[in-house]
Motif scaffolding. Structure first.
Motif, PDB file in Angstrom:
ATOM      1  N   GLY A 100     -14.112  15.986  35.637  1.00 57.69           N
ATOM      2  CA  GLY A 100     -13.683  16.066  34.912  1.00 57.69           C
ATOM      3  C   GLY A 100     -12.259  15.405  33.867  1.00 57.69           C
ATOM      4  N   PHE A 102     -11.433  13.946  29.609  1.00 59.22           N
ATOM      5  CA  PHE A 102     -11.480  13.831  28.643  1.00 59.22           C
ATOM      6  C   PHE A 102     -12.063  12.498  28.048  1.00 59.22           C
ATOM      7  CE2 PHE A 102      -7.316  13.613  28.793  1.00 59.22           C
ATOM      8  CZ  PHE A 102      -6.521  12.501  28.317  1.00 59.22           C
ATOM      9  N   TYR A 129     -18.087  14.865  34.545  1.00 54.87           N
ATOM     10  CA  TYR A 129     -18.454  15.613  33.056  1.00 54.87           C
ATOM     11  C   TYR A 129     -17.133  15.231  31.864  1.00 54.87           C
ATOM     12  CZ  TYR A 129     -21.223  18.345  36.487  1.00 54.87           C
ATOM     13  OH  TYR A 129     -22.247  17.950  37.789  1.00 54.87           O
ATOM     14  N   GLU A 130     -17.596  15.219  31.077  1.00 52.75           N
ATOM     15  CA  GLU A 130     -16.651  15.210  29.953  1.00 52.75           C
ATOM     16  C   GLU A 130     -16.191  16.709  29.714  1.00 52.75           C
ATOM     17  OE1 GLU A 130     -15.726  12.864  25.818  1.00 52.75           O
ATOM     18  OE2 GLU A 130     -17.462  11.806  26.439  1.00 52.75           O
ATOM     19  N   VAL A 131     -15.372  17.419  28.472  1.00 55.62           N
ATOM     20  CA  VAL A 131     -14.627  17.601  29.327  1.00 55.62           C
ATOM     21  C   VAL A 131     -13.800  18.744  28.467  1.00 55.62           C
ATOM     22  CG1 VAL A 131     -16.671  18.901  30.833  1.00 55.62           C
ATOM     23  CG2 VAL A 131     -13.689  18.911  31.383  1.00 55.62           C
ATOM     24  N   ASP A 132     -13.092  19.926  27.688  1.00 47.09           N
ATOM     25  CA  ASP A 132     -11.650  19.548  27.318  1.00 47.09           C
ATOM     26  C   ASP A 132      -9.899  19.947  28.195  1.00 47.09           C
ATOM     27  OD1 ASP A 132     -12.095  22.647  26.459  1.00 47.09           O
ATOM     28  OD2 ASP A 132     -12.848  21.892  24.576  1.00 47.09           O
ATOM     29  N   GLU A 133     -10.020  20.618  27.483  1.00 53.50           N
ATOM     30  CA  GLU A 133      -8.519  20.578  28.518  1.00 53.50           C
ATOM     31  C   GLU A 133      -8.724  22.289  28.877  1.00 53.50           C
ATOM     32  OE1 GLU A 133      -3.742  21.478  29.810  1.00 53.50           O
ATOM     33  OE2 GLU A 133      -4.865  18.850  29.031  1.00 53.50           O
ATOM     34  N   GLU A 135     -11.385  24.452  28.616  1.00 53.73           N
ATOM     35  CA  GLU A 135     -13.025  24.352  30.079  1.00 53.73           C
ATOM     36  C   GLU A 135     -12.994  24.072  31.134  1.00 53.73           C
ATOM     37  OE1 GLU A 135     -17.442  22.478  29.356  1.00 53.73           O
ATOM     38  OE2 GLU A 135     -15.951  22.003  27.661  1.00 53.73           O
ATOM     39  N   GLY A 136     -11.740  22.472  30.963  1.00 55.92           N
ATOM     40  CA  GLY A 136     -12.099  22.080  32.163  1.00 55.92           C
ATOM     41  C   GLY A 136     -11.270  23.290  33.226  1.00 55.92           C
ATOM     42  N   SER A 139     -13.589  25.640  34.294  1.00 59.59           N
ATOM     43  CA  SER A 139     -14.102  24.995  35.011  1.00 59.59           C
ATOM     44  C   SER A 139     -13.395  25.227  36.863  1.00 59.59           C
ATOM     45  CB  SER A 139     -15.070  24.127  34.785  1.00 59.59           C
ATOM     46  OG  SER A 139     -15.648  23.836  33.806  1.00 59.59           O
ATOM     47  N   LEU A 145     -15.837  22.479  38.518  1.00 63.10           N
ATOM     48  CA  LEU A 145     -14.966  21.184  39.060  1.00 63.10           C
ATOM     49  C   LEU A 145     -13.942  21.632  39.979  1.00 63.10           C
ATOM     50  CD1 LEU A 145     -14.087  19.892  35.165  1.00 63.10           C
ATOM     51  CD2 LEU A 145     -15.897  19.297  36.320  1.00 63.10           C
ATOM     52  N   LEU A 148      -9.406  17.594  37.367  1.00 62.60           N
ATOM     53  CA  LEU A 148      -9.757  17.389  36.051  1.00 62.60           C
ATOM     54  C   LEU A 148      -8.370  16.038  36.012  1.00 62.60           C
ATOM     55  CD1 LEU A 148     -10.160  19.052  32.772  1.00 62.60           C
ATOM     56  CD2 LEU A 148      -8.750  20.488  33.567  1.00 62.60           C
TER      57      LEU A 148
END
Length: 303
Positions: A100, A102, A129-133, A135-136, A139, A145, A148
């Motif tokens: 994961g 950005f 997977y594109e996620v913000d920090e 959320e990552g 996960s 995930l 990250l």
């Protein structure tokens, strides 16, 4: 029959005596003799020819004992082979690894590594997977995930990353970008007083700008707020303000209507790192991918 006792029998066969087998196995001669006696009881046949014992003579096996000793050799070899096979699987790089992060760091670091893995290690199946920090990190902790890619900018970082392992990748310098139509002769104060396209107050680039303005007794003029650097560049290209944009973003997109400022502001850099759980750190596959990310960041980074 107990496999361990068969290995004791093998040691006696190889060394020729109970005492020598004991030294090789770190057992007392008495313990070796007890193992042989129990093995005979389990096999229900005599293994040692006791008519030829004594006088310092080597141990002599019965016909059944010699046959069993030969099988003990096969068992020992099978155990060695099994251990080697297990060791290969312990260090084997395979399986799904979910990465994961950005957009800019996934594009600059994760994508090239994943492309190389398809050639060098086809048994590894990476998923991006594109996620913000925030959320990552959630996960990572739930197992959704495995890795990250993140910025090292969180104000309460120690608590934020509790239970995770962080590996530094590289510095990604911020660059000041302005509309191409803006005058070149703007002073530092004029530039800081201009409208800015920036993100929310928690972002490191926003905090940098506010600090620079405070040092010059100015108030930051936030004209537009964006989360993505690509959107910032579009607004700068439209002449709507200046912005701080990481070099990794500029490496992949630099609109013709935007230019770099001449360096009047010291705006620093963001640190990029890869996060994983303690369990993930022990995985040979994720560790291998982290090594690939470090190699790319070191030899193909932004500076």
């Amino acid at each position: 029959m107990d496999a361990h006792r068969l290995l004791v029998l093998r040691a006696v066969s190889r060394t020729g005596s109970v005492a020598a087998a004991g030294r090789a196995l770190h057992l007392t001669p008495s313990a070796v003799s007890q193992h042989l006696a129990r093995l005979e009881a389990e096999a229900k046949v005599e293994i040692i020819d006791r008519t030829k014992r004594g006088g310092g003579r080597p141990v002599t096996f019965t016909v059944a004992g010699r046959a069993l000793a030969e099988q003990a050799e096969n068992i020992a070899q099978a155990l060695v082979t099994a251990e080697r096979e297990l060791d290969r699987y312990r260090h084997r790089r395979h399986g799904t690894v979910r990465i994961g992060g950005f957009a800019s760091v996934l594009t600059a670091l994760a994508a090239p590594v994943v492309a190389n893995l398809a050639i060098s290690d086809p048994e590894i199946e990476p998923e991006i997977y594109e996620v913000d920090e925030d959320e990552g990190i959630d996960s990572l902790r739930t197992g959704a995930l495995d890795l990250l890619l993140a910025e090292r900018t969180h104000p309460d970082r120690e608590m934020h990353l509790r239970g995770l392992q962080e590996t530094f990748l590289q510095r990604d310098p911020y660059r000041v970008v302005v509309p191409a139509a803006w005058p070149f002769e703007m002073s530092q104060v004029e530039l800081l007083s201009a409208p800015w396209v920036t993100s929310d107050a928690e972002n490191a680039s926003r905090r940098t700008l506010e600090q620079l303005c405070a040092e010059n007794d100015l108030r930051l003029h936030v004209a537009h707020r964006c989360r993505e650097s690509g959107t910032m560049l579009s607004l700068v290209a439209a002449g709507l303000g200046a912005a701080l944009v990481p070099q990794l973003t500029l490496n992949r997109q630099m609109p013709s209507q935007v230019r770099l400022d001449s360096g009047r502001l010291e705006v620093g850099a963001r640190g990029l790192s890869v996060l994983r759980t303690r369990t993930g750190a022990a995985s040979p596959t994720t560790s291998y991918i982290v090594d690939q990310l470090i190699g790319l960041a070191t030899h193909g980074g932004s500076e």
